[in-house]
Design a protein around this motif. Structure first.
Motif, PDB file in Angstrom:
ATOM      1  N   UNK A   1      -6.529  16.751   4.600  1.00 44.45           N
ATOM      2  CA  UNK A   1      -7.742  16.238   3.988  1.00 44.45           C
ATOM      3  C   UNK A   1      -7.505  16.086   2.505  1.00 44.45           C
ATOM      4  N   UNK A   2      -6.990  17.066   1.888  1.00 50.64           N
ATOM      5  CA  UNK A   2      -6.790  16.775   0.381  1.00 50.64           C
ATOM      6  C   UNK A   2      -5.839  15.700  -0.073  1.00 50.64           C
TER       7      UNK A   2
ATOM      8  N   UNK B   1      -4.689  13.239   1.620  1.00 43.45           N
ATOM      9  CA  UNK B   1      -5.059  11.813   1.939  1.00 43.45           C
ATOM     10  C   UNK B   1      -6.092  11.300   0.983  1.00 43.45           C
ATOM     11  N   UNK B   2      -7.003  12.250   0.538  1.00 47.00           N
ATOM     12  CA  UNK B   2      -8.036  11.913  -0.468  1.00 47.00           C
ATOM     13  C   UNK B   2      -7.248  11.478  -1.693  1.00 47.00           C
ATOM     14  N   UNK B   3      -6.421  12.418  -1.991  1.00 46.95           N
ATOM     15  CA  UNK B   3      -5.666  12.103  -3.230  1.00 46.95           C
ATOM     16  C   UNK B   3      -4.925  10.631  -3.245  1.00 46.95           C
TER      17      UNK B   3
ATOM     18  N   UNK C   1      -5.574   8.193  -1.435  1.00 48.05           N
ATOM     19  CA  UNK C   1      -6.469   6.972  -1.249  1.00 48.05           C
ATOM     20  C   UNK C   1      -7.084   6.686  -2.671  1.00 48.05           C
ATOM     21  N   UNK C   2      -7.501   7.822  -3.110  1.00 48.41           N
ATOM     22  CA  UNK C   2      -8.270   7.589  -4.574  1.00 48.41           C
ATOM     23  C   UNK C   2      -7.108   7.159  -5.456  1.00 48.41           C
TER      24      UNK C   2
ATOM     25  N   UNK D   1      -6.402   3.404  -4.862  1.00 46.85           N
ATOM     26  CA  UNK D   1      -7.233   2.553  -5.423  1.00 46.85           C
ATOM     27  C   UNK D   1      -7.422   2.578  -6.816  1.00 46.85           C
ATOM     28  N   UNK D   2      -7.169   3.671  -7.631  1.00 47.97           N
ATOM     29  CA  UNK D   2      -7.249   3.804  -8.996  1.00 47.97           C
ATOM     30  C   UNK D   2      -6.285   2.832  -9.739  1.00 47.97           C
TER      31      UNK D   2
ATOM     32  N   UNK E   1      -7.047  -0.743  -9.229  1.00 49.31           N
ATOM     33  CA  UNK E   1      -7.690  -1.237 -10.530  1.00 49.31           C
ATOM     34  C   UNK E   1      -7.020  -1.415 -11.842  1.00 49.31           C
TER      35      UNK E   1
ATOM     36  N   UNK F   1      -3.432  -1.515  -1.445  1.00 48.88           N
ATOM     37  CA  UNK F   1      -4.378  -1.163  -0.460  1.00 48.88           C
ATOM     38  C   UNK F   1      -3.669  -0.907   0.738  1.00 48.88           C
TER      39      UNK F   1
ATOM     40  N   UNK G   1      -2.257   2.593   1.465  1.00 49.33           N
ATOM     41  CA  UNK G   1      -3.058   3.871   1.642  1.00 49.33           C
ATOM     42  C   UNK G   1      -2.769   4.033   2.975  1.00 49.33           C
ATOM     43  N   UNK G   2      -2.821   3.258   4.054  1.00 50.80           N
ATOM     44  CA  UNK G   2      -2.501   3.650   5.482  1.00 50.80           C
ATOM     45  C   UNK G   2      -0.914   3.428   5.826  1.00 50.80           C
TER      46      UNK G   2
END
Lengths: 192, 449, 288, 324, 188, 226
Positions: A74-75, A77-79, A81-82, A85-86, A89, A107, A110-111
């Motif tokens: 969880x952590x 993938x969150x990292x 993904x974020x 995205x960051x 940008x 993008x 991520x996957x």
């Protein structure tokens, strides 16, 4: 020496795509033109290195000390993904040409299971921080190599008289299979 | 001895012995002539005469229309029978005048041919030379039929230092230039000097392939006493006579893609053109005859002929004893770049250099097989293209990729198709590809504008 | 509630908070102006960023669609629904207009058109034959029978008949115009499916030549034009229908010697029978 | 049609119409293919001499199944059947010559079918395949039946029992070196066609002299092996010396017959050098550091994958480009 | 501003719920997973020491080691988990050895990534059986292609020489460490 | 805005029309990696379906609450949570299966099928439809994995679901259980499935042709099959 072996192992012998089946979706999806495959490889390598750094830190500084290793996926993938995205940008803001060349692939990453796979491998193999870095670069190079070869071949196959029902994904998979056969020659070369 | 040449190219069988010993013969006027209005590159000429008009040999019957254009003179004295579309040795129907000879039977006087006043070749001025070449309707004899006058009028700001006369005659079978060099070396030298004067150049080189030792000797003798002129013997290899290849071989310069020889300071003229320029200046003759090698194993009596332009090919063949029984293909031009004829009524044109009749044996049907990517065509291409890939791209209509790989540079010399073991009609595909790329570029320009 | 659970909650909540904050700030500070349409298209896309379209993710696909370099139906994941949505956004509505189909305007098949007295050797594609003195038929304007139009049709809507002429199957034809582009002689045109009468010839040859080279050529005699009240005009030796004021009832079809102008279906059916008979006669010879 | 009439004119009714050029060189695809077949005959003979008549059956099986598969697939796809061009025969022959002696006929046939079906026909047939079909078949057999394909037989007239393993395996696993002269005449263990350097060179030189095979590729491979193999040998004398690299295993056979396969090698001169050098680099790495004793098959397959990229980046400079 | 708050709240909330849920789940799963792991080790120990009835973990050594006993609590020998490099990656195994460290009782491969169907044969009965009762002094040796003649030799698997040799190597390496430790009296 | 399709269709489309493996070419990594046997394939597909269904349900419930900027991050955390649940449960209850599927369980997180369905469907539809869609996709995924695993298992180890189905005389092709075998088998399977579809399409077209043309061209067309 050990570090170089880790790099070579990840790039050739235990190629993420051809030996571990990681990152197959972009490998098949974005390999139709070299002009997009190579930047894709570079972008992936970039994110892999970033991931190696951040997830190593999170794992060793938060998850292990507090005994919450089960939050690994969880952590991580969150990292990832974020972060992706960051970074996307930032690149988009900083340089439009760079964004056109690299950013648009972000993008998609991520996957890309190669990224999460990398993070998990680092934990599994218990690499040190520096080893993780080399592993990340190696895996990225291996991915870039595989996807560039595939793109070169597919551009060549555009000119070939392939039976209609085998065009696209099927022939790509078959070529990948033959590539995997060829990469078997490296088996046993490095055991890390 | 090492002879200059260029990288790449092929060695087709030369077959020059069929006609190299035949001196030029003058063919009598035919029973009619067909005069296409476009015998040159550029804009079609404008007809000046109407149907049923009487014309005299040497009279201008169509005037140049624009800068890149050339007038047409009547090769015979007679009557205009029709103006319409006629077969043309390029394989298509084009606008043409048909003239039948005047009947002299009724005691009427046939008017004398109209000639231009002769000039002294040694003292003619630059303007005089240019004007004469333009008025005589001379076009390049090398095959492209580019109006010669244009080549003698370089744009401002270009400096030209060398004139090369192309005596390579690298096309197999053809012996026309060879015969010119043996029979009229002085006319060639005079023509070359006229060209050099028109361009203000002091260096003139005559490039000859080393399979014509007699011609080399003859020309060396002719230039021996001349300042600034020399003969350059070259390795026998196809397409040595292509402009870019010849320049590379003679003085090592490379003409960039899409540029002209004059961009590297060189003007190239054909041997036949030099003779025509000499004749136009010294004798006042307009361009109303063509020097043609009629040869091949499919023709009974190979000859080198001076033929009135507009003469139907069938007349020429008949004059040379007709076709043999196993004749299979009539090619106008050389066998490497010439056009196969489907209608033998097509006329001889100003730039026609040869009629080659090949037998069934020589053109036996070979099956087209898959490309093995053997790379022979890549080795052979004098312009260093990748013919096999370009042909495939053209076939699959992948026009942009073909453009990226510089398909438009191709000059269709045929080296690739000659060497191809799979017998793929590479030139045909390349030509299609070029056509499509040019079409694309044009439409791109249109949308941009 | 033991400590472990609290730590877990704190870790995940914290990470979530930090990254949400970072993204929020980035979103504010780093926003880049762009064609709003790209964003709208991006929103209707699946967003899986799977790369199955061959592009680098959905956003790249959206950019390409908006710029017109990719078709709206290029997303294999989204399928038809997404394709329709994207098309709607772009305003490329298919609409319920009259069906457009391709029409082959030449009837000079192997039987009607005179052939050259030569044997052509080379690729049997129209585009290449056109480069070599125009293939083996005499007519410079008519169908060469190489089937380039058949090859480019992705809908299998066009086929060569025994006479070597392309036939369009209206049911399968989508009017995409690929065959029109493929034909080097421009004898295929797009027309509303309900048009029934055509001039089936594109030859600008003079009357004598056209008579010589093809049985069904329009010689430009102008009989049809004279009676048509401007519905047909003669242009450069060829009858051309002016669709705006064309009235088939005014055309004396029986006066056209070569039936170059005729009804699509009638002429076709009749002709088909003739062709079949002729083909049957010819075939034994040809097969050797 | 022109309205002009000419008396005694040739009719031209039998003339041919085609595009220029109207002359063609004497080479045809078929001829090239059958020359290769001819060049392989010495290897077939050496196989029979050293390993017995049964090997002929193995080779024949490979050929029959290769040709049969091609014919079957072509007729199923309703394409013209072109087995007479000899390319399938070559694939079969090559495959038959790179299996171990007394190899199972069933496996041989399977390898042949795989070679043609997956190695070639799936890509659209002759000229379109990316990987060398025979090597694809061999790699498939290696991966599918690793035990059977590494079971070697003692050649006739063998000097000692060690010859049972291939010289490379003997060196790698048992640290037993094999002398040069048995390597040269072929009196050692190994795949059918590759043991005798004499037979291979005989066929190979024939191909090079006739120009069927491009000399650059074998030249590059031999140079590469001497440079890379020699370099490693200088660093570590326990590694095989370059001459041993050259004559042991399938190197020569591959250099002459496998790497020179036109379809799967680069078309440009520079590309051929890169390709050949690449093969030998990978080969030396596998032989010295890899888990397998022999790697020539993998090194060629590996470089096959690079051929499109090599062709792309070694494209010759267009004439005149980059000039003033 | 509103979106920023929404973003913060949503992602944090999802994180909190996810973290909390997983923590609760893991408090249920962790003991079970640990038990599974223990059962695995136990199974391996009894596999390599077939006559053993009980075991204990040896605490004083730097590595993992188990001492095994028969019904009467007599020490039978040791079970040593050890790992090393195989053909393609790490091989983890359990080695059973007699109390005097001279005879191997049995071996078991716990984890490996060898070539399926080939290198993986080292995990199969015929190969492992060779180690039962094998003399391990001075060390285990291997022969290729022929049946072993000495009592400290095993025969490698055809086509999987490297994997076979890797197993032998790991056994020797593990025993060497064990002996060194014993010599220093660590394990007593 | 969108036409509502029937609920049964919502489920059925995943089986073939939009089959995640054969049609959308998604989720390739697990498809190739774990299918050395039919059992592994089925187990993997079950695990994936579980995650897919539950995350679809949750996401379609809260779809209106998530701001678009953190959409992907939120979705993926939800997915990862369910994957962790599967992983923990498997390790606790089915240790053998957990070992066999090994590192590929966590990679379900990044299986593009899942995130793809969230973005493409669950984020735009109500929970009932989302769950049906997820079930359909899961079933389609299972079909693909089970068949691929079955083929590889039969040829590669002579067994199906662990039972020997081919005689001992058949030498198993080890390549089938190697990476290369996975790529080749899937490639060939896709090719053959495509050619079946192609064939059916051609037959339909030939029927149209036969109806509307009184020429044997239809027969000609049929002759071009394959």
């Amino acid at each position: 020496m050990e570090l170089i072996l880790i790099f070579l192992s990840a790039a050739l012998v235990n190629n993420f795509v051809l030996a571990y089946f990681l990152g197959i979706c972009p490998f098949i999806g974005v390999s139709n033109k070299l002009s997009s495959a190579f930047p894709m490889g570079l972008a992936t390598t970039f994110v892999m290195v970033l991931t190696a750094i951040v997830t190593w830190l999170i794992y060793h500084l938060i998850l292990v000390p507090y005994h919450v290793e089960y939050l690994e996926y969880v952590s991580f993938i969150l990292v990832v993904a974020a972060l992706v995205q960051f970074v996307e940008m930032v690149i988009k803001k900083v340089s439009q040409p760079l964004y056109r060349a690299l950013g648009i692939f972000l993008p998609l990453i991520t996957t890309n299971c190669a990224i999460l796979g990398l993070a998990l491998f680092i934990v599994l193999k218990d690499y040190s921080f520096v080893e993780s870095l080399f592993f990340g670069v190696g895996a990225g190079t291996g991915f870039t190599l595989a996807i560039s070869i595939m793109a070169g071949i597919r551009e060549e196959l555009d000119l070939a008289d392939i039976p209609k029902s085998f065009r696209g994904a099927p022939i790509t998979l078959i070529v990948a299979g033959l590539l995997a056969l060829a990469f078997m020659g490296f088996a046993g070369m490095i055991t890390v | 001895m090492k002879f200059n040449t260029f990288p790449g190219g092929v060695h087709p069988p030369e077959e020059k012995e069929l006609s190299e010993h035949c001196a030029f013969e003058r063919m009598p006027a035919p029973s009619m002539v067909v005069l296409p209005l476009s015998q040159h590159l550029g804009k079609q000429a404008n007809p000046l005469v109407a149907k049923r008009a009487a014309v005299v040999q040497g009279e201008v019957i169509a005037e140049a229309d624009g800068f890149i254009s050339a007038p047409v003179h009547s090769p015979i004295t007679g009557t205009v029978k029709s103006i319409g579309r006629e077969s043309n040795s390029s394989g298509y129907m084009k606008e043409a005048l048909v003239i039948v000879p005047a009947e002299a039977a009724e005691g009427e006087e046939i008017p004398d041919p109209v000639m231009m006043p002769p000039l002294n070749p040694d003292s003619a001025t630059v303007e005089e030379i240019r004007a004469r070449v333009k008025a005589a309707g001379i076009v390049g004899q090398g095959g492209a039929a580019f109006p010669t006058f244009v080549k003698l009028t370089p744009p401002e700001g270009k400096t030209i230092d060398t004139v090369i006369l192309n005596g390579c005659e690298c096309e197999p079978y053809l012996t026309r230039d060879d015969r010119f060099m043996l029979e009229r070396p002085e006319a060639i030298v005079s023509g070359l000097k006229l060209i050099m004067r028109a361009l203000g150049v002091s260096k003139g080189v005559i490039g000859i392939e080393n399979n014509k030792p007699q011609a080399i000797a003859s020309m060396e003798k002719a230039v021996a006493t001349q300042n600034g002129l020399s003969v350059c013997a070259l390795q026998t290899k196809y397409p040595q006579g292509a402009e870019k290849m010849l320049i590379k071989a003679v003085n090592g310069r490379e003409v960039p893609p899409g540029r002209l020889p004059l961009d590297v300071g060189v003007v190239i003229q054909n041997i036949g053109t030099a003779v025509a320029i000499h004749d136009a200046v010294a004798k006042g003759e307009p361009s109303i005859t063509a020097a043609v090698t009629v040869t091949g194993r499919g023709i009974r009596n190979p000859k080198n002929l001076i033929i009135p332009i507009g003469t139907p090919i069938s007349d020429v063949i008949a004059f040379c004893g007709g076709l043999t029984d196993d004749a299979a293909k009539v090619v106008v031009g050389g066998p490497m770049m010439g056009v196969a004829q489907h209608d033998l009524n097509a006329p001889i044109m100003k730039a026609t250099s040869g009629i080659v009749v090949l037998t069934h044996d020589e053109v036996r049907k070979q099956e087209e097989t898959a490309c093995l990517r053997c790379g022979k065509c890549v080795d052979a291409c004098p312009l260093h293209l990748m013919p096999t890939r370009l042909a495939r791209l053209a076939q699959l209509n992948m026009v942009e990729e073909a453009e990226r790989l510089s398909i438009t540079v191709c000059m269709e010399c045929g080296s690739c198709a000659f060497t191809c073991p799979a017998n793929i009609p590479l030139v045909q595909w390349l030509r299609l590809g070029k056509q499509r790329v040019i079409h694309l570029q044009r439409s791109r320009k249109n949308t941009a504008a | 509630m033991d400590l472990n659970i609290l730590i877990a909650i704190a870790t995940m909540g914290g990470l979530g908070f930090i990254f949400a904050g970072a993204l929020a700030i980035a979103d504010k500070k780093l926003r880049v102006e762009e064609n709003p349409l790209i964003g709208q298209v991006n929103d209707v896309l699946p967003g899986a960023n799977c790369g199955a379209c061959g592009k680098a993710g959905c956003y790249d696909f959206a950019v390409n669609v908006v710029e017109g370099t990719m078709a709206p139906n290029g997303c294999p994941v989204g399928g038809q629904e997404v394709a329709n949505d994207v098309a709607a956004l772009l305003g490329i509505e298919a609409g319920e207009a009259v069906k457009i189909v391709a029409r082959v305007l030449c009837r000079g098949g192997n039987i009607e058109a005179a052939r050259k007295l030569v044997e052509y050797r080379g690729p049997q594609s129209c585009a290449t034959m056109d480069l070599v003195s125009g293939g083996s038929k005499q007519c410079q304007y008519g169908c060469m029978g190489g089937g380039d139009c058949v090859d480019v049709c992705t809908f299998n809507a066009i086929h060569l008949n025994e006479n070597g002429l392309p036939v369009v199957i209206d049911e399968l034809c989508t009017g995409c115009g690929m065959c029109v582009k493929a034909c080097p002689r421009s004898i295929i045109e797009l027309h509303p499916a309900d048009r029934e009468v055509f001039v089936f010839c594109k030859s600008h040859d003079d009357p004598k030549t056209s008579k010589d080279v093809c049985e069904v050529a329009c010689s430009g005699c102008g009989i049809c034009a004279r009676k048509s009240d401007g519905g047909v005009i003669i242009e450069n030796g060829l009858a051309v229908i002016q669709w705006d004021n064309f009235d088939p009832d005014k055309i004396p079809f029986d006066k056209c010697k070569s039936s170059a102008i005729c009804f699509l279906r009638d002429g076709f059916a009749e002709h088909q029978a003739e062709v079949a008979a002729a083909a049957a006669e010819m075939s034994p010879e040809q097969s050797n | 049609m022109s309205s002009v009439t000419v008396t005694e004119a040739p009719t031209g009714s039998e003339l041919l119409l085609s595009t220029s050029p109207h002359l063609h060189s004497r080479w045809t695809t078929k001829q090239i293919m059958w020359f290769v077949v001819l060049a392989l005959v010495p290897c077939v003979i050496s196989a029979v001499v050293y390993f017995g008549f049964y090997q002929l059956v193995v080779v024949a099986t490979a050929v029959v199944f290769a040709v049969g598969t091609e014919a079957l697939i072509q007729s199923l796809m309703k394409k013209p059947v072109t087995v007479t061009d000899g390319s399938a025969v070559i694939t079969g022959l090559l495959l038959g010559l790179i299996v171990p002696p007394n190899f199972s006929l069933v496996f041989t046939a399977l390898g042949s079918v795989f070679s043609i079906a997956i190695g070639k026909m799936v890509f659209g047939g002759l000229g379109f395949n990316i990987f060398n079909p025979a090597l694809v078949g061999r790699a498939f057999l290696q991966a599918a039946f690793p035990v059977a394909i590494t079971t070697w037989t003692i050649p006739h007239f063998a000097v000692d029992a060690v010859s049972k393993a291939t010289p490379l395996a003997a060196l790698k696993f048992d640290h037993v070196a094999t002398g040069l002269s048995p390597l040269f005449v072929g009196n050692v263990g190994g795949s059918l066609g590759e043991t005798s350097a004499i037979a291979v060179l005989l066929g190979g030189i024939f191909l090079l002299v006739t120009g069927v095979a491009n000399w650059r590729i074998p030249a590059a491979m031999i140079t590469g092996v001497i440079v890379f193999g020699g370099g490693l040998w200088l660093l570590d004398p326990a590694a095989p010396d370059p001459v041993f690299h050259l004559f042991a295993g399938g190197f020569l056979f591959a250099a002459m017959f496998m790497a020179t396969d036109m379809v799967t090698s680069p078309v440009t001169g520079t590309g051929m050098w890169i390709y050949g050098l690449g093969i030998s680099l990978v080969l030396v790495l596998i032989r010295v550091y890899g888990g397998l004793p022999e790697g020539v098959m993998y090194s060629i397959l590996f470089m096959n994958a690079f051929v499109p990229l090599i062709n792309r980046y070694t494209q010759p400079r267009i004439f005149g480009e980059g000039q003033a | 501003m509103k979106t920023i708050v929404a973003m913060l709240v949503t992602l944090s909330l999802i994180g909190v719920v996810s973290g909390g849920g997983l923590a609760m789940l893991s408090s249920w799963a962790d003991p079970l997973i640990a038990a599974n792991k223990k059962a695995d080790t136990e199974r391996a120990i009894f596999l390599v020491q077939p006559s053993a009835k009980s075991y204990e973990k040896v605490e004083k050594v730097a590595f993992e080691l188990y001492r095994v006993f028969d019904e009467t609590k007599n020490p039978l020998g040791y079970a040593l988990p050890w790992e090393g490099n195989g053909f393609q990656g790490k091989v983890r195994m359990m080695v059973g050895v007699s109390a005097d460290l001279n005879t191997i009782t049995a071996i078991e491969v716990l984890d490996q990534v060898e070539t399926p169907g080939l290198g993986t044969k080292v995990t199969e009965e015929p190969f492992r059986k060779q180690f039962q009762g094998l003399v391990a002094v001075p060390q285990v040796d291997w022969v290729k292609g022929v049946p072993p003649t000495k009592e400290n030799e095993i025969q490698t698997i055809t086509g999987a020489t490297i994997s076979s040799k890797a197993i032998v190597g790991i056994v020797n390496d593990g025993l060497a460490h064990l002996r060194k430790d014993m010599a220093q009296g660590g394990a007593q | 805005m969108k036409k509502q399709v029937s609920l049964s269709k919502e489920y059925a489309k995943g089986l073939w029309d939009q089959n995640p493996v054969f049609k959308q070419v998604l989720g390739m990594c697990p498809t190739l990696a774990v299918t050395v046997s039919a059992m592994n394939g089925i187990a993997m597909a079950l695990a994936t379906t579980f995650v897919l269904v539950f995350s679809s349900f949750i996401i379609s419930l809260i779809r209106k609450l998530i701001p678009s900027q953190v959409r992907i991050a939120s979705y993926i955390v939800i997915i990862a949570t369910f994957v962790t649940i599967v992983d923990l449960v498997m390790r606790a209850q089915f240790p053998d299966l957990s070992k066999a599927l090994g590192p590929y369980i966590p990679l379900i997180v990044v299986n593009c099928v899942i995130l793809g369905r969230q973005e493409a469907f669950a984020a735009k539809n109500n929970p009932l439809r989302s769950v049906l869609d997820a079930l359909g996709m899961g079933t389609g995924f299972m079909l693909a994995l089970a068949s691929l695993g079955g083929i590889r298992e039969i040829i590669g180890s002579r067994t199906l679901l662990g039972m020997q189905v081919l005689p001992d005389a058949f030498e198993p092709w080890l390549v089938m259980i190697l990476p290369a075998g996975a790529f080749l088998t899937l490639g060939l399977m896709m090719g053959f499935l495509n050619s079946l579809v192609e064939r059916r399409k051609r037959r339909d077209e030939a029927a149209v042709l036969a109806q509307h043309m009184r020429t044997p061209a239809a027969a000609m067309l049929e002759g071009q099959e394959g």
